[in-house]
Design a protein around this motif. Sequence first.
Motif: not given
Length: 450
Positions: A12-14, A34-43, A154-167
């Motif tokens: 999730v971006i934002g 409920k089982r949910i996916p791994d979630v990362v939100c960049y702000e 510093k730049d962070l290592p690139p990460e892989q995601f199955s879904h992107i949510v632009v917010a």
Amino acid sequence: MAHSKEMTRICVIGAGPSGMSMLYHLAKMEGQGKRIPDVVCYEKQPDCGGLWNFDWRTGVDEHGEPIHGSMYRHLWTNGPKECLEFPDYTFDKHFGKAIPSFPNRAVILDYLNGRWNTVNARKFVRGNTKVKNVIYNPDNDDFTVWARDQVDDKDLPPEQFSHIVVATGHFSVPNIPYFKGVETFPGRILHSHDFRDAHEFKGKNLLVIGSSYSAEDISLQCVKFGANNIVCSSRSGPMGFKWPAQIQERPLLERIEGQTVYFQDGTSTEVDAIIFCTGYKHTFSFLPDNLRLKTENTFYLPNLYKGIVWIKTGNNKLMYIGMQNQYYTMTMFDVQSFWACRVILGETTLPEKEVMEVDIARWIHKLERVTSTSQAIDFQTEYVMDLGRESGYEHNLDVKDIFDYWEEMKMESIMTYRDNVFKSKFTGTISCKHDKPFMDALDNSYDDLY
């Protein structure tokens, strides 16, 4: 690092109201077992809240990044809180008492934080982290995201995601048209994005360019805090309110000579400052062209199924939340997020691309027949209700009657409409009045009003 095609991991971006609604529903589902996916939100900002955070800075922030927010110090909501109230977390529940229908910024942010905190939605958020680039990988059917830690620089290592949510919202990059002579104007020139405090314009004569919410609200704010005179100019015609004597409306600005501004009807006046209230550009610098939404500010967006799913590329795994023009705000973001969660979790199945294209065209055709504010409210009400029905959202979010009454009050008196009270659809509570009328309330602190 390779990932299987079955991997489900959400970026999730934002972390403004749109992104936090997404995180809220995921955290709530997790709390319900409920089982949910791994979630990362960049702000990019230090904290959640998006535009509801007040930043005294303009231009760039402490990290040298363009300021995201357009919030000014003395903002009150320009729509009743009963139109943005969450049915599962009401204002009564948060404050324990009735409060006015038109709160200030600090009150709304406090309310939002209260809802998010009930499920610890913040646990997914990485603050002070800027997304730099996103690409879709067709071979793996996933996305790679590059981000930067702004505190450690510093730049962070690139990460892989199955879904992107632009917010990330669409009220951050100003649209500023050019007018002949503007470069030689000797006074202050700014866009509403950089407006912070109306005290700056006490005793001044202003030109406000624009005819939407920012123009009307900043004009009132400046009168409230002592501006001498304000002329509003726009290409779309007068706003039509019953303005105080200090505010007049003129046709579109034609040219500027020194401090004198000339309008298309041949009239002119002298001003000390010019404020552009001319809207914003949908800008997503972290996305390549094949993933980037390009649109004007409208009530239904091209290439987004249900106003959410990007259908051009990315295998329907790129989503946008809260990108359309708005009457509904918080509750629309909420039902959009709930719908998106259901899709990502496999609880709602998307149709074939051809069907989605037909559905988008149908909504856009419907929008083309909208010719009034009331019809636009009807259109967005229908959209919100459609998402609610399709996703199984538990509550009826239709507040069209409140919006209609609010619009009527504004046309009756733009000076006093914020002094009116409304009734909550979800609790039946009638709001209380402010201690002072809006135009007399100069101390807008949280403690003073609540």
